[in-house]
Design a protein around this motif. Structure first.
Motif, PDB file in Angstrom:
ATOM      1  N   PRO A  12       0.834  -1.208   0.000  1.00 51.07           N
ATOM      2  CA  PRO A  12       0.000   0.000   0.000  1.00 51.07           C
ATOM      3  C   PRO A  12       0.869   1.259   0.000  1.00 51.07           C
ATOM      4  CG  PRO A  12      -0.811  -1.570   1.611  1.00 51.07           C
ATOM      5  CD  PRO A  12       0.512  -2.097   1.104  1.00 51.07           C
ATOM      6  N   ARG A  13       0.499   2.210  -0.825  1.00 52.05           N
ATOM      7  CA  ARG A  13       1.180   3.502  -0.940  1.00 52.05           C
ATOM      8  C   ARG A  13       2.596   3.389  -1.508  1.00 52.05           C
ATOM      9  NH1 ARG A  13      -3.123   5.574   0.118  1.00 52.05           N
ATOM     10  NH2 ARG A  13      -4.186   5.481   2.088  1.00 52.05           N
ATOM     11  N   VAL A  14       2.893   2.247  -2.132  1.00 49.82           N
ATOM     12  CA  VAL A  14       4.186   2.057  -2.792  1.00 49.82           C
ATOM     13  C   VAL A  14       3.925   1.739  -4.260  1.00 49.82           C
ATOM     14  CG1 VAL A  14       6.314   0.687  -2.916  1.00 49.82           C
ATOM     15  CG2 VAL A  14       5.287   1.195  -0.685  1.00 49.82           C
ATOM     16  N   ALA A  15       4.499   2.545  -5.137  1.00 48.31           N
ATOM     17  CA  ALA A  15       4.399   2.288  -6.576  1.00 48.31           C
ATOM     18  C   ALA A  15       5.789   1.966  -7.093  1.00 48.31           C
ATOM     19  CB  ALA A  15       3.834   3.498  -7.303  1.00 48.31           C
ATOM     20  N   LYS A  16       5.855   0.952  -7.938  1.00 46.88           N
ATOM     21  CA  LYS A  16       7.126   0.539  -8.536  1.00 46.88           C
ATOM     22  C   LYS A  16       6.964   0.589 -10.048  1.00 46.88           C
ATOM     23  CE  LYS A  16      10.335  -3.344  -8.681  1.00 46.88           C
ATOM     24  NZ  LYS A  16      10.557  -4.712  -8.228  1.00 46.88           N
ATOM     25  N   ILE A  17       7.836   1.355 -10.684  1.00 44.59           N
ATOM     26  CA  ILE A  17       7.748   1.553 -12.128  1.00 44.59           C
ATOM     27  C   ILE A  17       9.020   1.045 -12.790  1.00 44.59           C
ATOM     28  CG2 ILE A  17       7.620   3.309 -13.948  1.00 44.59           C
ATOM     29  CD1 ILE A  17       5.973   4.987 -11.971  1.00 44.59           C
ATOM     30  N   THR A  18       8.842   0.224 -13.808  1.00 48.10           N
ATOM     31  CA  THR A  18       9.971  -0.231 -14.623  1.00 48.10           C
ATOM     32  C   THR A  18       9.848   0.464 -15.972  1.00 48.10           C
ATOM     33  OG1 THR A  18       9.895  -2.378 -13.504  1.00 48.10           O
ATOM     34  CG2 THR A  18      11.187  -2.240 -15.545  1.00 48.10           C
ATOM     35  N   PRO A  19      10.786   1.375 -16.283  1.00 52.52           N
ATOM     36  CA  PRO A  19      10.720   2.120 -17.545  1.00 52.52           C
ATOM     37  C   PRO A  19      11.272   1.309 -18.716  1.00 52.52           C
ATOM     38  CG  PRO A  19      12.605   2.847 -16.294  1.00 52.52           C
ATOM     39  CD  PRO A  19      11.910   1.808 -15.457  1.00 52.52           C
ATOM     40  N   SER A  20      11.059   1.842 -19.900  1.00 48.66           N
ATOM     41  CA  SER A  20      11.581   1.209 -21.117  1.00 48.66           C
ATOM     42  C   SER A  20      13.072   1.535 -21.283  1.00 48.66           C
ATOM     43  CB  SER A  20      10.810   1.740 -22.328  1.00 48.66           C
ATOM     44  OG  SER A  20      11.074   3.122 -22.492  1.00 48.66           O
ATOM     45  N   LYS A  21      13.727   0.756 -22.137  1.00 43.38           N
ATOM     46  CA  LYS A  21      15.141   1.023 -22.459  1.00 43.38           C
ATOM     47  C   LYS A  21      15.310   2.413 -23.060  1.00 43.38           C
ATOM     48  CE  LYS A  21      16.781  -3.720 -23.466  1.00 43.38           C
ATOM     49  NZ  LYS A  21      17.054  -3.990 -22.075  1.00 43.38           N
ATOM     50  N   SER A  22      14.362   2.832 -23.917  1.00 46.63           N
ATOM     51  CA  SER A  22      14.495   4.148 -24.552  1.00 46.63           C
ATOM     52  C   SER A  22      14.357   5.276 -23.531  1.00 46.63           C
ATOM     53  CB  SER A  22      13.507   4.318 -25.706  1.00 46.63           C
ATOM     54  OG  SER A  22      12.188   4.154 -25.266  1.00 46.63           O
ATOM     55  N   TRP A  23      13.498   5.106 -22.504  1.00 48.86           N
ATOM     56  CA  TRP A  23      13.402   6.130 -21.448  1.00 48.86           C
ATOM     57  C   TRP A  23      14.722   6.202 -20.687  1.00 48.86           C
ATOM     58  CZ3 TRP A  23      13.721   6.456 -16.082  1.00 48.86           C
ATOM     59  CH2 TRP A  23      13.290   7.669 -15.517  1.00 48.86           C
ATOM     60  N   MET A  24      15.324   5.052 -20.425  1.00 54.09           N
ATOM     61  CA  MET A  24      16.587   5.009 -19.674  1.00 54.09           C
ATOM     62  C   MET A  24      17.709   5.742 -20.412  1.00 54.09           C
ATOM     63  SD  MET A  24      16.222   3.633 -16.709  1.00 54.09           S
ATOM     64  CE  MET A  24      17.952   3.511 -16.254  1.00 54.09           C
ATOM     65  N   LYS A  25      17.675   5.772 -21.730  1.00 51.10           N
ATOM     66  CA  LYS A  25      18.747   6.406 -22.517  1.00 51.10           C
ATOM     67  C   LYS A  25      18.778   7.923 -22.344  1.00 51.10           C
ATOM     68  CE  LYS A  25      18.921   2.910 -26.111  1.00 51.10           C
ATOM     69  NZ  LYS A  25      18.372   2.555 -27.421  1.00 51.10           N
ATOM     70  N   ASP A  26      17.600   8.560 -22.233  1.00 52.25           N
ATOM     71  CA  ASP A  26      17.530  10.020 -22.152  1.00 52.25           C
ATOM     72  C   ASP A  26      17.558  10.467 -20.687  1.00 52.25           C
ATOM     73  OD1 ASP A  26      17.135  12.715 -22.462  1.00 52.25           O
ATOM     74  OD2 ASP A  26      15.055  12.553 -23.135  1.00 52.25           O
ATOM     75  N   ARG A  27      18.738  10.488 -20.100  1.00 57.81           N
ATOM     76  CA  ARG A  27      18.878  10.758 -18.666  1.00 57.81           C
ATOM     77  C   ARG A  27      18.561  12.197 -18.267  1.00 57.81           C
ATOM     78  NH1 ARG A  27      20.403   6.235 -16.501  1.00 57.81           N
ATOM     79  NH2 ARG A  27      21.717   4.795 -17.624  1.00 57.81           N
ATOM     80  N   SER A  28      18.522  13.109 -19.239  1.00 61.59           N
ATOM     81  CA  SER A  28      18.313  14.522 -18.916  1.00 61.59           C
ATOM     82  C   SER A  28      16.977  14.768 -18.208  1.00 61.59           C
ATOM     83  CB  SER A  28      18.381  15.367 -20.184  1.00 61.59           C
ATOM     84  OG  SER A  28      17.299  15.045 -21.041  1.00 61.59           O
ATOM     85  N   MET A  29      15.990  13.932 -18.449  1.00 60.59           N
ATOM     86  CA  MET A  29      14.658  14.154 -17.892  1.00 60.59           C
ATOM     87  C   MET A  29      14.330  13.261 -16.696  1.00 60.59           C
ATOM     88  SD  MET A  29      13.387  16.599 -19.613  1.00 60.59           S
ATOM     89  CE  MET A  29      11.615  16.543 -19.371  1.00 60.59           C
ATOM     90  N   HIS A  30      15.241  12.428 -16.284  1.00 61.24           N
ATOM     91  CA  HIS A  30      14.917  11.443 -15.250  1.00 61.24           C
ATOM     92  C   HIS A  30      14.466  12.064 -13.937  1.00 61.24           C
ATOM     93  CE1 HIS A  30      17.039   7.829 -17.300  1.00 61.24           C
ATOM     94  NE2 HIS A  30      16.118   8.404 -18.059  1.00 61.24           N
TER      95      HIS A  30
END
Length: 127
Positions: A60-78
């Motif tokens: 409860p009250r814990v969210a876990k998100i696994t992003p895509s490889k393409s999201w991981m590449k663009d670190r400027s917005m993390h």
């Protein structure tokens, strides 16, 4: 003096009401997941697919998100993306304390944002 004795107990009851019923926590996650789905649809072209394909609720009250490889590449917005996801998760939980964990695309810890009694805790894996 009666008030002084009651004060610590009051703090405790605030904490226990915060745990609240599983139905409200499940509803909060459902609302959050819907919002993430909208984000996935809106920026899918930019990332060549949904940036957050896997959204889980391990507690409860814990969210876990696994992003895509393409999201991981663009670190400027993390950092900014993580804070937006945290705020959305907190809103979904009606501003109760929450934790959001973003893994890397392999499932290892990457960014964790957590409400603590001392304030917001932000941890990021150093590359």
């Amino acid at each position: 003096s009666t008030l002084a004795q009651a004060a610590p107990d009051q703090g405790q009851s605030d904490k226990s009401s915060d745990v609240d019923d599983p139905k409200a926590a499940a509803e909060a996650f459902k609302n959050f997941q819907t919002t993430v789905d909208v984000i996935n649809q809106n920026v899918s072209k930019q990332y060549g697919g949904p940036p957050f394909p896997k959204v889980e609720n391990p507690a409860p009250r814990v969210a876990k998100i696994t992003p895509s490889k393409s999201w991981m590449k663009d670190r400027s917005m993390h950092y900014r993306n993580a804070m937006v996801l945290y705020r959305m998760w907190r809103n979904a939980n009606q501003f109760r304390p929450v934790t959001i964990m973003i893994t890397d695309d392999q499932g290892a810890d990457y960014i964790t944002i957590k409400d603590t009694p001392e304030g917001l805790e932000y941890r990021a894996k150093q590359e």
